[in-house]
Design an enzyme around this catalytic site. Structure first.
Site, PDB file in Angstrom:
ATOM      1  N   ARG A  55     -12.915 -14.632  -7.856  1.00 15.69           N
ATOM      2  CA  ARG A  55     -13.829 -14.114  -8.872  1.00 15.69           C
ATOM      3  C   ARG A  55     -15.180 -14.806  -8.759  1.00 15.69           C
ATOM      4  O   ARG A  55     -15.246 -16.031  -8.680  1.00 15.69           O
ATOM      5  CB  ARG A  55     -13.264 -14.369 -10.271  1.00 15.69           C
ATOM      6  CG  ARG A  55     -11.872 -13.803 -10.493  1.00 15.69           C
ATOM      7  CD  ARG A  55     -11.321 -14.311 -11.815  1.00 15.69           C
ATOM      8  NE  ARG A  55      -9.926 -13.918 -12.007  1.00 15.69           N
ATOM      9  CZ  ARG A  55      -9.167 -14.338 -13.010  1.00 15.69           C
ATOM     10  NH1 ARG A  55      -9.672 -15.181 -13.914  1.00 15.69           N
ATOM     11  NH2 ARG A  55      -7.920 -13.936 -13.127  1.00 15.69           N
ATOM     12  N   ASP A  93     -18.670 -15.281 -10.971  1.00 13.96           N
ATOM     13  CA  ASP A  93     -19.032 -15.181 -12.379  1.00 13.96           C
ATOM     14  C   ASP A  93     -20.225 -14.254 -12.589  1.00 13.96           C
ATOM     15  O   ASP A  93     -20.885 -13.833 -11.632  1.00 13.96           O
ATOM     16  CB  ASP A  93     -19.364 -16.569 -12.936  1.00 13.96           C
ATOM     17  CG  ASP A  93     -18.163 -17.496 -12.932  1.00 13.96           C
ATOM     18  OD1 ASP A  93     -17.025 -16.988 -13.046  1.00 13.96           O
ATOM     19  OD2 ASP A  93     -18.360 -18.719 -12.821  1.00 13.96           O
ATOM     20  N   TYR A 147     -20.029 -21.227  -0.010  1.00 13.16           N
ATOM     21  CA  TYR A 147     -21.016 -20.830  -1.006  1.00 13.16           C
ATOM     22  C   TYR A 147     -22.357 -21.450  -0.654  1.00 13.16           C
ATOM     23  O   TYR A 147     -22.424 -22.519  -0.045  1.00 13.16           O
ATOM     24  CB  TYR A 147     -20.610 -21.297  -2.405  1.00 13.16           C
ATOM     25  CG  TYR A 147     -19.593 -20.427  -3.100  1.00 13.16           C
ATOM     26  CD1 TYR A 147     -19.987 -19.409  -3.964  1.00 13.16           C
ATOM     27  CD2 TYR A 147     -18.233 -20.629  -2.908  1.00 13.16           C
ATOM     28  CE1 TYR A 147     -19.052 -18.613  -4.618  1.00 13.16           C
ATOM     29  CE2 TYR A 147     -17.286 -19.841  -3.553  1.00 13.16           C
ATOM     30  CZ  TYR A 147     -17.706 -18.840  -4.407  1.00 13.16           C
ATOM     31  OH  TYR A 147     -16.781 -18.054  -5.046  1.00 13.16           O
ATOM     32  N   ARG A 173     -21.707 -25.013  -9.685  1.00 14.11           N
ATOM     33  CA  ARG A 173     -22.899 -25.114 -10.530  1.00 14.11           C
ATOM     34  C   ARG A 173     -22.972 -26.463 -11.248  1.00 14.11           C
ATOM     35  O   ARG A 173     -24.070 -26.985 -11.499  1.00 14.11           O
ATOM     36  CB  ARG A 173     -22.919 -23.948 -11.519  1.00 14.11           C
ATOM     37  CG  ARG A 173     -23.163 -22.606 -10.834  1.00 14.11           C
ATOM     38  CD  ARG A 173     -22.769 -21.425 -11.697  1.00 14.11           C
ATOM     39  NE  ARG A 173     -23.513 -21.413 -12.943  1.00 14.11           N
ATOM     40  CZ  ARG A 173     -23.175 -20.657 -13.986  1.00 14.11           C
ATOM     41  NH1 ARG A 173     -22.100 -19.863 -13.925  1.00 14.11           N
ATOM     42  NH2 ARG A 173     -23.899 -20.680 -15.077  1.00 14.11           N
TER      43      ARG A 173
END
Length: 246
Positions: free
Chosen positions: A51, A53, A111, A198
């Site tokens: 997933r 966000d 990422y 994050r």
């Protein structure tokens, strides 16, 4: 039953994340399932590698779905892209073994988090990077990031409220690339907790501002306390770049 693997790129700016929601179709999964179900003529479920966000983008999200349809791979690919919104594009469609599972078979994910580090904002990168006008000490951030590499309990870098499963993850590599005023933080790992990247980035920014020492990363890992870590920085600088399979 046939099994199709998709590689998907999307601008997550206007979406509520990957996962389909009951009360909204503003999700990537929801948009894909609607188009593919209409193409096939019956409901299908698409399985994502993970997933993302709300507000997070992807260049290489992977998903798969099963169908008895006789459509060719080329026909499926053309139809999906014809009817998807312009901010979601399927870049590849491949028929794979029925045993392939985009989430369970994934070995690692890469990422990228982008920071625009200059006092003048970029009008072109503003939607896809975090504007941070104060100069950052990149060498200090590099030193701190090396302390994250390896297998650790990353619960201190997560927004998880309830923990039922293991919060141990492995980060294989972190690198920082500077392209003009744009800083790209590349993070490769076997999986990531809710908001983990994050929060890591928020912690690295504190170190880049000399608000915290490099050793603070080790303290967060040892104490396993979310309050010790930095802020959760905005989602719009984050991209799911690649998903790797064996």
């Amino acid at each position: 039953m046939r099994n199709f693997k998709l590689i998907i790129a999307y601008d997550g700016s206007r979406y509520q994340g990957w996962q389909r929601l009951n009360d909204s179709d503003l999700t990537i999964q929801g948009k894909l399932e609607k188009v593919i179900s209409e193409m096939i003529g019956s409901p299908i479920e698409i399985i994502g590698s993970g997933r993302t966000d709300a507000g997070v983008h992807a260049r290489g999200q992977v998903a798969n779905f099963h169908t008895n349809s006789s459509l060719t791979t080329h026909e499926i690919h053309r139809y999906i892209n014809q009817y998807l919104p312009q901010d979601i594009v399927v870049t590849e469609v491949v028929e794979v073994s029925h045993r392939f599972h985009s989430r369970y078979n994934a070995k690692s994910k890469k990422y990228v988090y982008a920071i625009w580090n200059h006092w003048i904002q970029s009008p072109f990168d503003r939607k896809y990077s975090y504007y941070f006008p104060t100069e950052l000490d990149i060498d200090a951030m590099k030193s701190a990031s090396r302390k994250l590499i390896g297998t650790h309990d990353f619960i201190g870098f997560s927004s998880l409220k309830k923990v039922k499963k293991s919060t141990v993850r492995t980060i294989y590599e972190i690198s920082i690339e500077k392209k003009g005023h744009l800083l790209n933080f590349n993070i490769l790992g076997n999986g990531f907790l809710y908001n983990m990247i994050r929060i890591i980035m928020g912690s690295l920014i504190d170190i880049g501002l000399h608000k915290r020492d490099v050793s603070h990363i080790e303290e967060i890992l040892a104490n396993k306390n979310r309050e010790d870590a930095g802020m959760t920085i905005p989602p719009h600088g984050l991209f799911l770049e690649e998903v790797h399979y064996q």
